[in-house]
Design an enzyme around this catalytic site. Structure first.
Site, PDB file in Angstrom:
ATOM      1  N   GLY A  59     100.672  41.155  56.819  1.00 27.06           N
ATOM      2  CA  GLY A  59     100.493  42.288  57.731  1.00 27.06           C
ATOM      3  C   GLY A  59      99.124  42.340  58.378  1.00 27.06           C
ATOM      4  O   GLY A  59      98.977  42.789  59.503  1.00 27.06           O
ATOM      5  N   GLU A  60      98.104  41.912  57.647  1.00 30.55           N
ATOM      6  CA  GLU A  60      96.741  42.175  58.108  1.00 30.55           C
ATOM      7  C   GLU A  60      95.975  40.932  58.522  1.00 30.55           C
ATOM      8  O   GLU A  60      95.099  40.992  59.393  1.00 30.55           O
ATOM      9  CB  GLU A  60      95.992  42.938  57.002  1.00 30.55           C
TER      10      GLU A  60
HETATM   11 MO1  MOS Z   1      96.680  48.411  55.389  1.00 29.42          MO
HETATM   12  S1  MOS Z   1      94.889  49.052  56.231  1.00 29.42           S
HETATM   13  O1  MOS Z   1      96.152  48.305  53.751  1.00 29.42           O
HETATM   14  O2  MOS Z   1      97.718  49.748  55.667  1.00 29.42           O
END
Ligand code: MOS
Length: 753
Positions: free
Chosen positions: A718-719
């Site tokens: 995701g990140e």
């Molecule tokens: Mo992510 S900033 O850990 O939702």
């Protein structure tokens, strides 16, 4: 609803492009988000925002507001009732980034702090009443200074998560090694305050069902929200239930409860009715967190041959007056490259602003912007290709922990990215590359992100109608968790994805992880797999003990479940029978199993250094005549372990790259130095990447399973896509324009000196 072409009973759903099982519910409008919910007698709450950023609330005049039509109450410090403070616990339980309960005192510490709450029969009446509340203040000049000087903090600071040493990492003698280095760099990189702007606003509906507080909330963590709200209302955990079935994303802003949530619950308690509170887009810039502004000095020393000899990373970030959120810019610095002398330190600067918070890739994303920019600038000084410079400094192990990497293929990412991008055709001279009358800029940078698991539980059922139900109190913030859970259940049972019912987003289900840290997928895998093993064991016992069963009298170990069929191993799956048939013969509606997995991320005494890696290659076009800069092409390569759903995975990286273009070129929350208010607190003035700014983004995954993480070897995605991208873009900007921009976002005025 999967895209599989092959028969699902014979092929694993893992690693296959799988359409989102919740997609049809979303596009047909069946999916209900928190703010869509309606309950009989429901009231609407609108907070009153402080119009100073520093001072005291002296008087509050609610008389006119209370008399307005449809108004049920105006709550404030004098009449809101008891709201307790939630407290920090070790680990990831009870996290709350603004601990002071709403209305606890009359001190105003940031613009937009809630000072009252209007509750009425309609949203319009509540808004009109909130606008009619009059406040007077004693004002002091707010501190929203952009230049950051570290406060005189102690050496060890208790942060929102855990204690942190301000000397975050060190080895060798970085200062002496820098003094003696043949080639040196000493630059400061600045990243702005940024505001999470998911499409869906924060919203909550509170209602009391007898002794039980029900919260329908746009949260990335139903379990944590339950714990925090139970404390705030002095309730047993079992008397709080949080439901979060669909979210329009969150980017970290929705990980933990903000002050509007207890306010809605307090209003529901007082008025005995369901209360809905939707935070406005403007309030989103004030009261629900933002990414801290950072100022990062990076010093590098290298030999003429391009070997790093010293790395110093000293960063300062801004924070609110009370809330010790740590923006961990130094997270990736200590292990990312091989360097014998290293020193990473941080400091904090308090400001009259709302609390800072996790935002997609917290810490590492601004941190890697600085360190990867410094790596690019050092490569330039050395006249070494930036890809080659990184390969020259590839570590054999995590030199900060003195531990082996669980699975690191960073060099392969770099080589594959260079190949897919065509990097070998790069002419390093500034402005030398052209196409169609435009100057081209090429840049690249590396990425890293944490890996591991949060604690999780799961429950799975095999049912007599041939379906499987998987239950876990995690959430799907739009990233695909519904689908991942279905794929995992399908993998273990052989039941196709479209026969798996996924239950999540409800704190009454077995505890699940926050949708945070890109760790939800990796965290649920051990729990789901153990739960499935237990349910299957129960099924096989049923098969050998049911009168009339063809397996009667066998040992459970003689049997197996594959492709949804129970069979005698010696006879083969073709001679088996459907598992639902086994259940029907036993007159059993279902067999069930439960499983759990431990938290391994941030755990002490780890045996491996666990991270994901990646890189971005970026092309920009530059038209000096009109000062027009565009990102025209991006290649991203990610080493994120086994990819469970490549379709959703590519979506994640592409979305992160789009957000990274915003980080590099557009996004900044600016505060008015006179009154401390976020000035651009709306989607017209807070610039973000739009469709027209998004170039073709070519995403590649290496897909090496990381068996230290979980059974499948899946890490998170995701990140990491947002890590490094801004440094790759600013490097490309330099290549096109000759300007090193070291303060984000890049502005036209930076480029037209
Ligand atoms: Mo992510 S900033 O850990 O939702």
């Amino acid at each position: 609803m999967g895209t599989s072409q092959q028969s699902p009973s014979t092929a694993s759903p893992i690693g296959r492009d799988t359409l989102r099982i919740d997609g049809p519910r979303k596009v047909t409008g069946v999916a209900k988000y928190s703010s869509d919910l309606q309950f009989p007698g429901m009231l609407y709450a609108v907070p009153v925002e402080a119009t100073i950023a520093n001072g005291k609330l002296l008087t509050l005049d609610t008389a006119a507001a209370e008399k307005m039509p449809g108004v049920r109450a105006v709550l404030h410090r004098g009449n809101v009732g008891k709201i307790f403070r939630s407290t920090q616990a070790p680990g990831f339980d009870r996290v709350c980034l603004e601990r002071r309960p709403p209305f606890e005192d009359d001190t105003i510490r940031y613009w937009g702090q809630y000072i009252a709450l209007a509750v009425a029969d309609t949203f319009e009446a509540a808004k009109a009443a909130a606008d009619a509340v009059r406040a007077t203040y004693s004002k002091e000049k707010p501190n929203v200074e952009r230049h950051l000087e570290a406060e005189d903090d102690p050496d060890v600071i208790l942060t929102a998560y855990s204690p942190m040493e301000r000397l975050q990492s060190h080895r060798g003698d970085a200062a002496a090694a820098l003094d003696n280095a043949a080639v040196k760099l000493d630059e400061t990189y600045v990243t702005p305050a940024e505001t999470h702007n998911p499409l869906e606003l924060h919203s909550t509906v509170s209602l009391w069902d007898g002794p039980t507080l029900m919260l329908y909330d746009s949260t990335q963590g139903v379990v944590n929200l339950r714990s925090v709200l139970a404390q705030m209302f002095g309730l047993n955990k079992e008397n709080v239930r949080v439901i979060s079935k669909f979210l329009g994303s969150g980017f970290g802003g929705k990980l933990y409860p903000w002050t509007h949530v207890p306010l809605a619950a307090a209003a529901a308690r007082q008025l005995g009715k369901p209360v809905k509170l939707v935070v406005s887009r403007k309030m989103m810039f004030q009261t629900v967190g933002h990414r801290a502004r950072t100022q990062q000095r990076v010093r590098l020393g290298a030999s003429r041959e391009g070997k790093l000899v010293s790395l110093q990373h000293d960063y300062v970030y801004h924070m609110s007056m009370l809330d010790p959120y740590h923006e961990d810019c130094g997270e990736a610095t200590p292990f990312h490259y091989s360097v014998p002398n290293l020193r990473v330190t941080f400091g904090r600067a308090k400001r009259n602003i709302g609390a800072t918070a996790d935002m997609r890739g917290p810490g590492a994303v601004p941190g890697l912007y600085a360190t990867e920019s410094a790596m690019n600038e050092m490569a330039e000084r050395l006249k070494i290709d930036p890809v080659q410079f990184r390969i020259l400094n590839e570590p054999k192990l995590d030199e900060s922990l003195n531990l082996p990497f669980s699975s690191r293929h960073y060099v392969e990412c770099l080589n594959l990215g260079a190949e897919k991008f065509g990097w070998s055709k790069r002419n390093a001279t500034v402005g030398a590359m052209k196409r169609d009358g435009l100057i081209l800029g090429w840049g690249m940078a590396g990425a890293a992100w944490i890996a591991g698991t949060f604690a999780s539980e799961a429950n799975i059922q095999l049912r007599d109608d041939g379906t499987v139900r998987i239950a876990c109190a995690t959430q799907d913030i739009g990233t695909g968790t519904y689908t991942i859970l279905a794929q995992l259940a399908s993998e273990k049972t052989g039941v196709p994805v479209d026969k798996v019912e996924v239950e999540l987003g409800d704190s009454a289900l077995p505890d699940g992880p926050i949708s945070g840290g890109s760790l939800a997928t990796s965290s649920v895998i051990p729990a789901v797999f153990k739960a499935a093993d237990q349910a299957i064991a129960s099924l096989l016992i049923t098969a050998v003990t049911t009168p009339g069963s063809p397996f009667l009298g066998k040992q459970p170990d003689d049997l197996a479940l594959e492709g949804g069929r129970v069979f005698i191993k010696a006879d083969g799956v073709k001679r088996g029978i459907a598992f639902e048939e086994v259940l029907r013969r036993a007159n059993a509606r279902l067999v069930a199993g439960s499983g759990s997995g431990e938290q391994t991320v941030f755990a002490p005494n780890a045996k491996f250094s666990k991270h994901s890696y990646g890189c971005h290659f970026v092309e920009v076009t530059w038209q000096p005549e009109t000062a027009r800069l565009r990102v025209s092409r991006v290649v991203s390569v990610m080493d994120a372990g086994r990819i469970v759903n490549p379709l959703a995975g590519r979506n994640q990286i592409q979305g992160a790259v789009v957000m990274g273009i915003g980080m590099a070129l557009f996004e900044e929350t600016t505060y008015d130095p006179q009154n401390g208010a976020p000035i651009n607190s709306n989607l017209a003035d807070y610039m973000m990447t739009v469709n027209a700014d998004a170039p073709p983004i070519d995403v590649h995954f290496l897909d090496y399973p990381d068996k230290e993480i979980n059974e499948l070897g899946a890490r998170g995605i995701g990140e990491i896509g947002l890590a490094g991208i801004a440094a790759a873009i600013t490097s490309a900007v330099h290549h096109a324009t000759g300007v090193h921009v070291r303060e984000l976002p890049v502005r036209i005025e930076d480029l037209i000196a």
